[in-house]
Design a protein around this motif. Sequence first.
Motif, PDB file in Angstrom:
ATOM      1  N   ASP A 156       0.836  -1.196   0.000  1.00 40.39           N
ATOM      2  CA  ASP A 156       0.000   0.000   0.000  1.00 40.39           C
ATOM      3  C   ASP A 156       0.874   1.251   0.000  1.00 40.39           C
ATOM      4  N   SER A 157       0.242   2.410   0.051  1.00 37.01           N
ATOM      5  CA  SER A 157       0.983   3.682   0.002  1.00 37.01           C
ATOM      6  C   SER A 157       1.944   3.871   1.164  1.00 37.01           C
TER       7      SER A 157
ATOM      8  N   SER B  82      -4.553   0.823   3.079  1.00 37.62           N
ATOM      9  CA  SER B  82      -5.158   1.958   2.388  1.00 37.62           C
ATOM     10  C   SER B  82      -4.158   2.582   1.425  1.00 37.62           C
ATOM     11  N   GLY B  83      -4.702   3.339   0.518  1.00 36.07           N
ATOM     12  CA  GLY B  83      -3.868   4.070  -0.425  1.00 36.07           C
ATOM     13  C   GLY B  83      -3.674   3.350  -1.740  1.00 36.07           C
ATOM     14  N   ASN B  84      -2.675   3.807  -2.463  1.00 36.58           N
ATOM     15  CA  ASN B  84      -2.415   3.293  -3.800  1.00 36.58           C
ATOM     16  C   ASN B  84      -1.949   1.840  -3.767  1.00 36.58           C
TER      17      ASN B  84
ATOM     18  N   SER C  29      -7.079   9.021  -4.878  1.00 31.25           N
ATOM     19  CA  SER C  29      -7.857   7.783  -4.857  1.00 31.25           C
ATOM     20  C   SER C  29      -8.618   7.549  -6.158  1.00 31.25           C
TER      21      SER C  29
ATOM     22  N   GLN D 193      -6.604   1.448  -6.031  1.00 30.36           N
ATOM     23  CA  GLN D 193      -6.476   1.492  -4.575  1.00 30.36           C
ATOM     24  C   GLN D 193      -6.451   0.083  -3.966  1.00 30.36           C
ATOM     25  N   THR D 194      -5.811  -0.031  -2.798  1.00 23.70           N
ATOM     26  CA  THR D 194      -5.698  -1.336  -2.136  1.00 23.70           C
ATOM     27  C   THR D 194      -7.051  -1.934  -1.794  1.00 23.70           C
TER      28      THR D 194
END
Length: 163
Positions: free
Chosen positions: A35-36, A72-74, A139, A144-145
């Motif tokens: 994730d990010s 969370s995140g990319n 987002s 996204q994850t």
Amino acid sequence: GKGIDFSAAASGNSGRDNNLLDDYEEGTFTIGLKDSGGSAMGVNNSTGRYTKIGRVVTVEAEVTRNDVQSLSGNLTLTGLPFTSANANSISSAIGQGKFWVDEGGPSTNNGDTVCIPTINANSTEVLGVRTTSSGAQTSERYAQTDELTNGRFVYLNIVYVAA
């Protein structure tokens, strides 16, 4: 005997310093997900194959998520077999191909996410960029994850220039 010599070709290649194709490689590698924040996602069925001719790398990979942790995140694919070129070089470090997130299809009411794969300069990581406006929130711009649930997979097909 160590490559293909093009020095005698009538196409204007003669007289150049290097007319020998001597850099061809095929192999496999393990691809990961994170994730990010840099947290790794659990994976299984991580399969990656590559062909490298000179500095041009062609990659085909598939990885399945195997955890239920909340990230969370990319969504980032990690572990490409070769580091991408520097953005200041003649060749672009951005790849061409497809980054596809299988979100479960009709049975889950989620559609799949198909993105353009993007590699930062001097990197072995890939982000999936959606075709949306540049002013969109992060987002909305990147896969996204939370779009990749347990048991679902990401498929990557990319051609890029190695450092």
